[in-house]
Design a protein around this motif. Structure first.
Motif, short mmCIF file in Angstrom:
data_model
loop_
_atom_site.label_atom_id
_atom_site.label_comp_id
_atom_site.label_asym_id
_atom_site.label_seq_id
_atom_site.Cartn_x
_atom_site.Cartn_y
_atom_site.Cartn_z
N TYR A 174 33.19 46.47 35.18
CA TYR A 174 33.47 45.04 35.18
C TYR A 174 32.93 44.32 33.95
O TYR A 174 32.99 43.11 33.86
CB TYR A 174 32.91 44.39 36.45
CG TYR A 174 33.64 44.84 37.70
CD1 TYR A 174 34.85 44.27 38.06
CD2 TYR A 174 33.12 45.86 38.49
CE1 TYR A 174 35.52 44.70 39.20
CE2 TYR A 174 33.79 46.29 39.61
CZ TYR A 174 34.99 45.71 39.97
OH TYR A 174 35.66 46.13 41.08
N ALA A 175 32.37 45.04 33.02
CA ALA A 175 31.79 44.37 31.85
C ALA A 175 31.80 45.29 30.66
O ALA A 175 31.85 46.52 30.80
CB ALA A 175 30.37 43.92 32.15
N GLU A 176 31.74 44.70 29.50
CA GLU A 176 31.70 45.46 28.24
C GLU A 176 30.28 45.60 27.73
O GLU A 176 30.05 46.28 26.73
CB GLU A 176 32.56 44.74 27.19
CG GLU A 176 34.03 44.64 27.53
CD GLU A 176 34.69 46.00 27.61
OE1 GLU A 176 34.23 46.94 26.91
OE2 GLU A 176 35.68 46.13 28.38
N GLU A 212 26.96 46.07 38.99
CA GLU A 212 26.62 44.79 38.36
C GLU A 212 27.88 44.13 37.78
O GLU A 212 28.77 44.81 37.26
CB GLU A 212 25.60 45.00 37.24
CG GLU A 212 24.21 45.34 37.74
CD GLU A 212 23.23 45.50 36.60
OE1 GLU A 212 22.02 45.34 36.84
OE2 GLU A 212 23.67 45.78 35.46
N VAL A 213 27.91 42.81 37.88
CA VAL A 213 29.01 42.00 37.35
C VAL A 213 28.40 40.96 36.42
O VAL A 213 27.31 40.43 36.70
CB VAL A 213 29.79 41.33 38.50
CG1 VAL A 213 30.87 40.39 37.97
CG2 VAL A 213 30.42 42.40 39.40
N GLU A 258 30.75 35.65 37.04
CA GLU A 258 32.07 36.28 37.17
C GLU A 258 32.34 36.81 38.58
O GLU A 258 33.47 37.19 38.87
CB GLU A 258 32.20 37.42 36.17
CG GLU A 258 32.29 36.97 34.73
CD GLU A 258 33.54 36.13 34.48
OE1 GLU A 258 34.64 36.52 34.94
OE2 GLU A 258 33.42 35.06 33.83
N LEU A 259 31.33 36.85 39.43
CA LEU A 259 31.51 37.47 40.75
C LEU A 259 32.55 36.74 41.58
O LEU A 259 33.35 37.38 42.29
CB LEU A 259 30.17 37.50 41.50
CG LEU A 259 30.19 38.19 42.87
CD1 LEU A 259 30.58 39.66 42.73
CD2 LEU A 259 28.84 38.06 43.56
N LEU A 260 32.58 35.41 41.53
CA LEU A 260 33.51 34.63 42.34
C LEU A 260 34.76 34.23 41.55
O LEU A 260 35.53 33.37 42.00
CB LEU A 260 32.81 33.38 42.90
CG LEU A 260 31.69 33.66 43.90
CD1 LEU A 260 31.05 32.36 44.36
CD2 LEU A 260 32.20 34.45 45.09
N ASN A 261 34.95 34.86 40.42
CA ASN A 261 36.19 34.66 39.66
C ASN A 261 37.29 35.47 40.34
O ASN A 261 37.17 36.69 40.49
CB ASN A 261 36.00 35.11 38.23
CG ASN A 261 37.19 34.80 37.35
OD1 ASN A 261 38.30 34.58 37.82
ND2 ASN A 261 36.96 34.78 36.04
#
Length: 275
Positions: free
Chosen positions: A153-155, A175-176, A180-183
């Motif tokens: 979920y991430a770069e 991990e997010v 961004e978790l509620l996007n």
């Protein structure tokens, strides 16, 4: 039983000896004196005297010996039938305590050196082993392990973990990036518990999803509206259970309330995890 019979026989023989009458056969013959005529004349008196002396000594000695034998026999008999020091149950418990593992070996496993990802206990803390050579030799090792990987979920440097338990209870943590978790474009709250690209995840993505969300009152006040908007945007059927989750309220009644809601919502515990 053989030992018991032998001691009884010895005691009986000893008691019988105390009742045997003493006859002349126990006497010693008269000893001739130096004066032949005088000794011969009074020889019978000497013999009777010797008989009386021997009879007196025998009658005084034999009862004492018989009593001693009887005492020893009965003492040995009492010792042979004395209650054992430990019963069978106590001996069994002693063996169990002797063979029970110590606390230091309770978590030990068959491998002598931990592998990367295994859990090791030292300094009163469980550690995820990163460098096996850095683990103290006195540490306790566990079969449990944590397998790290990169979060999809991430770069950045966000990670994901799969925890492997001794009781085959595996779960995934991911991990997010912040905020961004509620996007709605992020599906971590719906599919993040399944490894990216795995068959279970592909099957879940092809099916309608349902979720029960259990949330604290304070968190609900802050993020409740965004939580609802997220699941609506993802077209996930959902219900939210709001509870006062202060430490004083975390009891069995609250756990039963969650279980009751799970039953009412009729979730599938294998494919519809509670959030």
């Amino acid at each position: 039983m053989a030992i018991l019979s032998t001691f009884i026989a010895i005691a009986i023989v000893a008691l019988v000896f105390t009742r045997i009458p003493l006859e002349a056969g126990f006497c010693l013959p008269a000893t001739p004196g130096l004066r032949g005529g005088a000794q011969q004349a009074s020889g019978r008196d000497w013999e009777l005297h010797d008989q009386r002396s021997e009879r007196g000594e025998a009658s005084a000695t034999i009862p004492v010996m018989a009593s001693a034998i009887a005492t020893l026999a009965f003492g040995a008999l009492a010792a042979s039938i004395r209650k054992p020091k430990h019963s069978g149950q106590e001996r069994c418990q002693q063996v169990m305590r002797r063979n029970a593992p110590s606390k230091s070996s309770e978590y030990s496993t068959s491998f002598a050196q931990p592998q990367r990802g295994n859990l090791a206990q030292y300094d009163d803390t469980w550690h995820i082993v990163d460098d096996p050579d850095a683990v103290p030799s006195s540490a306790n090792f566990s079969d449990c392990s944590v397998e790290p990987s990169k979060s999809e979920y991430a770069e950045g440097g966000e990670q994901a973990w799969i925890s492997h338990s001794e009781i085959s209870f595996d779960y995934r943590v991911v991990e997010v990036p912040r905020n961004e978790l509620l996007n709605p474009s992020c599906d971590a709250l719906v599919f993040g518990h399944l490894a990216d690209g795995s068959l279970p995840r592909m099957m879940a993505e092809s099916l309608p999803q349902r979720r029960l969300i259990v949330i604290d009152e304070t968190v609900h006040d802050l993020y409740g509206a965004r939580v609802r908007a997220y699941f609506e945007a993802r077209e996930v059927e959902h219900e939210i259970l709001v509870l006062p989750m202060v430490e004083e309220n975390k009891d069995m009644d609250m756990a039963l309330e969650v279980a009751k809601k799970m039953k009412q919502f009729n979730i599938d515990r294998r494919t519809e995890p509670v959030i």
